[in-house]
Design an enzyme around this catalytic site. Structure first.
Site, mmCIF file in Angstrom:
data_model
loop_
_atom_site.group_PDB
_atom_site.id
_atom_site.type_symbol
_atom_site.label_atom_id
_atom_site.label_comp_id
_atom_site.label_asym_id
_atom_site.label_seq_id
_atom_site.Cartn_x
_atom_site.Cartn_y
_atom_site.Cartn_z
ATOM 1 N N ASP A 9 8.338 0.901 0.283
ATOM 2 C CA ASP A 9 8.006 1.461 1.592
ATOM 3 C C ASP A 9 7.814 2.966 1.441
ATOM 4 O O ASP A 9 8.771 3.686 1.128
ATOM 5 C CB ASP A 9 9.158 1.138 2.544
ATOM 6 C CG ASP A 9 8.969 1.687 3.947
ATOM 7 O OD1 ASP A 9 8.045 2.486 4.182
ATOM 8 O OD2 ASP A 9 9.784 1.304 4.819
ATOM 9 N N ILE A 10 6.607 3.450 1.657
ATOM 10 C CA ILE A 10 6.318 4.872 1.462
ATOM 11 C C ILE A 10 7.133 5.768 2.394
ATOM 12 O O ILE A 10 7.403 6.912 2.069
ATOM 13 C CB ILE A 10 4.803 5.153 1.589
ATOM 14 C CG1 ILE A 10 4.460 6.511 0.958
ATOM 15 C CG2 ILE A 10 4.337 5.036 3.043
ATOM 16 C CD1 ILE A 10 3.000 6.742 0.712
ATOM 17 N N ASN A 23 -6.164 6.752 10.688
ATOM 18 C CA ASN A 23 -7.476 6.487 11.272
ATOM 19 C C ASN A 23 -8.010 7.819 11.798
ATOM 20 O O ASN A 23 -7.292 8.813 11.844
ATOM 21 C CB ASN A 23 -7.413 5.396 12.351
ATOM 22 C CG ASN A 23 -6.510 5.771 13.509
ATOM 23 O OD1 ASN A 23 -6.619 6.851 14.072
ATOM 24 N ND2 ASN A 23 -5.616 4.873 13.868
ATOM 25 N N VAL A 32 0.326 1.241 7.336
ATOM 26 C CA VAL A 32 1.088 2.401 6.875
ATOM 27 C C VAL A 32 1.044 3.529 7.910
ATOM 28 O O VAL A 32 2.033 4.243 8.094
ATOM 29 C CB VAL A 32 0.606 2.879 5.476
ATOM 30 C CG1 VAL A 32 -0.770 3.506 5.532
ATOM 31 C CG2 VAL A 32 1.595 3.824 4.853
ATOM 32 N N ASP A 33 -0.065 3.673 8.613
ATOM 33 C CA ASP A 33 -0.201 4.710 9.639
ATOM 34 C C ASP A 33 0.864 4.538 10.720
ATOM 35 O O ASP A 33 1.590 5.482 11.052
ATOM 36 C CB ASP A 33 -1.609 4.632 10.231
ATOM 37 C CG ASP A 33 -1.970 5.812 11.120
ATOM 38 O OD1 ASP A 33 -1.261 6.830 11.094
ATOM 39 O OD2 ASP A 33 -2.983 5.703 11.830
ATOM 40 N N THR A 121 -7.275 -0.072 1.632
ATOM 41 C CA THR A 121 -7.289 -1.447 1.102
ATOM 42 C C THR A 121 -6.721 -2.477 2.071
ATOM 43 O O THR A 121 -6.726 -3.660 1.764
ATOM 44 C CB THR A 121 -6.521 -1.543 -0.235
ATOM 45 O OG1 THR A 121 -5.153 -1.197 -0.019
ATOM 46 C CG2 THR A 121 -7.136 -0.631 -1.280
ATOM 47 N N GLY A 122 -6.260 -2.038 3.218
ATOM 48 C CA GLY A 122 -5.743 -2.964 4.227
ATOM 49 C C GLY A 122 -6.869 -3.403 5.151
ATOM 50 O O GLY A 122 -7.844 -4.001 4.706
ATOM 51 N N VAL A 123 -6.758 -3.050 6.424
ATOM 52 C CA VAL A 123 -7.750 -3.482 7.408
ATOM 53 C C VAL A 123 -9.138 -2.886 7.153
ATOM 54 O O VAL A 123 -10.124 -3.391 7.674
ATOM 55 C CB VAL A 123 -7.307 -3.191 8.866
ATOM 56 C CG1 VAL A 123 -6.062 -3.974 9.218
ATOM 57 C CG2 VAL A 123 -7.109 -1.715 9.104
ATOM 58 N N TYR A 124 -9.224 -1.821 6.332
ATOM 59 C CA TYR A 124 -10.534 -1.237 6.012
ATOM 60 C C TYR A 124 -11.230 -2.007 4.887
ATOM 61 O O TYR A 124 -12.375 -1.725 4.563
ATOM 62 C CB TYR A 124 -10.396 0.236 5.656
ATOM 63 C CG TYR A 124 -10.141 1.146 6.854
ATOM 64 C CD1 TYR A 124 -9.859 0.646 8.127
ATOM 65 C CD2 TYR A 124 -10.166 2.516 6.714
ATOM 66 C CE1 TYR A 124 -9.625 1.476 9.203
ATOM 67 C CE2 TYR A 124 -9.940 3.369 7.787
ATOM 68 C CZ TYR A 124 -9.669 2.848 9.026
ATOM 69 O OH TYR A 124 -9.442 3.679 10.089
#
Length: 166
Positions: A9-10, A23, A32-33, A121-124
């Site tokens: 977890d960052i 975003n 992560v945002d 690399t997630g929703v994008y």
């Protein structure tokens, strides 16, 4: 410069700065945002609002720096990754710029450590293996007077394995 790949977890990483895969609005979101905004508390959102008042939205490839609020880091560097549209819309170059601009902010602020998530690399939907190669290539080809440690913090096992291989 030491490169460390870790799974986790960052928001729990102790580094001078953690990078947020933000975003364009800079006002928080999912993945992560959202995790960084939740863990860091309202100070991050307030700092992002001030940046928006000055410059408007943050375009893909660009980066801005704010306080880290309640996080163990000193700063959050927010960068906006490209949405993958098949690779013919300059996505690779925009992702490269995310890393370059984040590292430039770290250098400008004399930071010794920075932690990156797997940007875009997630929703994008940026292809994970391609993203890992771009991220590592940029970091390996960066010279710094200050940075000593670069972390790649992978939330999922698939990204973790890709970074270890690359």
């Amino acid at each position: 410069m030491e490169i460390i790949v870790q799974k986790g977890d960052i928001t729990k990483v102790k580094a001078d700065a953690i990078v947020n895969a933000a975003n364009s609005s800079l006002l928080g979101g999912g993945g992560v945002d959202g995790a960084i905004h939740r863990a860091g508390g309202p100070a991050i959102l307030e700092a992002c609002k001030k940046i928006r008042e000055k410059q408007g939205e943050c375009p893909p490839g660009e980066a801005v720096i704010t306080t880290a609020g309640d996080l163990d880091a000193r700063y959050v560097i927010h960068t906006v990754g490209p949405v993958w549209k098949g690779g013919g819309h300059d996505e690779a170059n925009l992702l490269r710029k995310c890393y370059e601009n984040s590292l430039a902010l770290a250098e400008a602020n004399e930071l010794t450590s920075i932690a990156f998530p797997n940007i875009a690399t997630g929703v994008y939907n940026f292809p994970k293996a391609k993203a890992a190669h771009i991220a590592l290539d940029v970091v390996r080809n960066t010279t710094s007077d200050y940075l000593k440690t670069v972390y790649f913090v992978c939330f999922g096992e698939d990204n973790y394995e890709l970074y270890l291989k690359a």
